[in-house]
Scaffold this active site. Structure first.
Site, short mmCIF file in Angstrom:
data_model
loop_
_atom_site.label_atom_id
_atom_site.label_comp_id
_atom_site.label_asym_id
_atom_site.label_seq_id
_atom_site.Cartn_x
_atom_site.Cartn_y
_atom_site.Cartn_z
N PRO A 190 8.53 1.36 -5.33
CA PRO A 190 8.27 1.48 -6.47
C PRO A 190 6.63 1.14 -6.89
O PRO A 190 6.40 -0.19 -6.63
CB PRO A 190 9.05 0.72 -7.36
N LEU A 216 4.93 -4.89 -5.42
CA LEU A 216 5.67 -4.68 -4.01
C LEU A 216 4.64 -4.26 -2.99
O LEU A 216 5.29 -3.69 -1.92
CB LEU A 216 7.11 -4.02 -4.23
N GLY A 217 3.55 -4.14 -3.27
CA GLY A 217 2.51 -3.61 -2.21
C GLY A 217 2.50 -2.21 -1.80
O GLY A 217 2.12 -1.82 -0.71
N ALA A 264 -1.15 -1.10 -0.71
CA ALA A 264 -1.52 -1.44 0.62
C ALA A 264 -0.57 -0.37 1.70
O ALA A 264 -1.09 -0.01 2.68
CB ALA A 264 -1.12 -2.75 0.66
N ASP A 302 -1.10 -8.32 1.16
CA ASP A 302 -0.47 -6.96 1.14
C ASP A 302 -0.83 -5.97 2.36
O ASP A 302 0.15 -5.55 3.22
CB ASP A 302 -0.63 -6.17 -0.24
O1 PMV Z 1 2.36 -9.09 -8.39
P1 PMV Z 1 1.39 -9.21 -7.30
O2 PMV Z 1 1.90 -8.78 -5.96
O3 PMV Z 1 0.07 -8.66 -7.56
O4 PMV Z 1 1.14 -10.75 -6.84
C1 PMV Z 1 0.36 -11.45 -7.51
C2 PMV Z 1 0.32 -12.96 -6.58
C3 PMV Z 1 -0.52 -13.96 -7.60
O5 PMV Z 1 -0.23 -15.34 -6.64
C4 PMV Z 1 -0.20 -14.31 -8.81
C5 PMV Z 1 -1.90 -13.65 -7.47
C6 PMV Z 1 -2.65 -13.59 -6.37
O6 PMV Z 1 -3.73 -12.85 -6.06
O7 PMV Z 1 -2.37 -14.08 -5.03
#
Ligand code: PMV
Length: 323
Positions: free
Chosen positions: A102, A107-108, A111, A153
């Site tokens: 999604p 969830l990457g 990337a 990611d």
């Molecule tokens: O939700 P995501 O995959 O964008 O993860 C963010 C993770 C944080 O630690 C909150 C920010 C970061 O840049 O690591």
């Protein structure tokens, strides 16, 4: 549509250490068995086109006219150029991008698309790039897409498996001893990573001692989790996830929908459950020892109006698919 060649790469979950990682503490992410797939197919006209049905179900973009591309596709057009892909396509061929991950859910997914596309680029040109080089190119695309991403990611999507991220260095973790199912519930509450990182920063500046204490708790949890993963100690991993969730709530990145969905997972037998990524909404995950239990949890989440699915950790990074 006949596929001529295709590459794919996995999405990821952050299992431990989100937010603390911004302050120089470790984080752990795992590749999951949901993948993006980028293919070259025979189109139905003489043009060279890009088709991304998940984002633009009704539009094909002319690859020879970059100005035709919306900003959401900027990173993709960057990669097409970088890998010299358009010149390597024949008239009538189409690049098709499809994903099981999604989008905009932490969830990457972007990337995974970038890594797959970079790998496809190497396959259709004479460029023989290593996975390290593919990872670096995908990171450039991620920067176009997200500004200042950590690089977790694209790394996890390129190499698969697990990663322990500490102060910009990425160390692979052996995940061969873990075997659990993961249920991901999307709360559907939209959140913005940047805003949440900023909110934690404000909290840090206002109440340094208390916030530092929480960040240190998360650090200890993440360090213990690394050992638990390497040793395949599922119960311990679950216990640490629950502790990590308590700490994230204290940091102020929880949300009532996160509490609700984490409770659904726990009441359906999750060994551990927490938010994943930035919090404030987004996705939560729970780990389960059997597929049957995991399926029941997915059904329950869906009955309560959420989107949910089962996945599992995956060692498989970017690869060319068999057709
Ligand atoms: O939700 P995501 O995959 O964008 O993860 C963010 C993770 C944080 O630690 C909150 C920010 C970061 O840049 O690591």
């Amino acid at each position: 549509m006949k596929e001529i060649i295709s590459c794919s790469a996995p999405g990821k979950v952050i299992l431990f250490g989100e937010h603390a990682v911004v302050y120089g503490f470790p984080a752990i992410a795992l590749a999951i068995n949901k993948r993006a797939r980028v293919s070259i197919t025979e189109g139905d006209d003489e043009l060279k086109t890009l088709f991304t049905p998940d984002l633009f179900p009704k539009k094909r973009f002319d690859l020879t006219n970059e100005h035709d591309a919306p900003t959401q596709l900027k990173a993709i057009f960057f990669l097409l150029k970088k890998m010299n892909m358009v010149d390597n396509l024949s008239n009538g061929q189409q690049i098709l991008i499809k994903s099981q991950i999604p989008p905009s859910a932490g969830l990457g997914s972007s990337a995974a698309v970038s890594v797959s596309l970079a790998m496809l680029g190497t396959k259709i040109s004479n460029k023989k790039l290593t996975l390290e080089e593919i990872n670096k190119i995908a990171f450039q695309a991620e920067k176009i897409q997200h500004g200042t991403p950590s690089g977790i990611d694209n790394f996890i999507s390129t190499f698969g498996g697990g990663v322990y991220y500490l102060k910009k260095s990425l160390e692979r973790i052996d995940i061969s001893k873990i075997s659990f199912k993961i249920v991901i519930i999307n709360t559907k509450v939209t959140r913005n990573t940047k805003d949440l990182v900023l909110a934690v920063k404000k909290r840090y500046e206002k109440n340094k001692e208390y916030t530092k204490e929480i960040l240190n708790e998360i650090k200890t949890i993440t360090e213990q989790a690394k050992t638990a993963i390497e040793k395949g100690m599922t119960e311990k991993i679950g216990e640490l996830m629950n502790q990590n969730q308590v700490a994230l709530d204290k940091l102020g990145v929880g949300h009532k929908k996160i509490t609700e969905t984490v409770n659904i997972l726990r009441s359906e037998g999750a060994i551990g459950a927490k938010l994943t990524g930035a919090g404030g909404g987004g996705c939560v995950l729970g780990i389960f020892s059997s597929k049957q239990e995991a399926s029941i949890a997915v059904k329950r989440a869906e009955d309560e109006g959420f989107e949910a699915f089962i996945t599992e950790p995956s060692k498989i990074g970017a690869r060319e698919n068999e057709l």
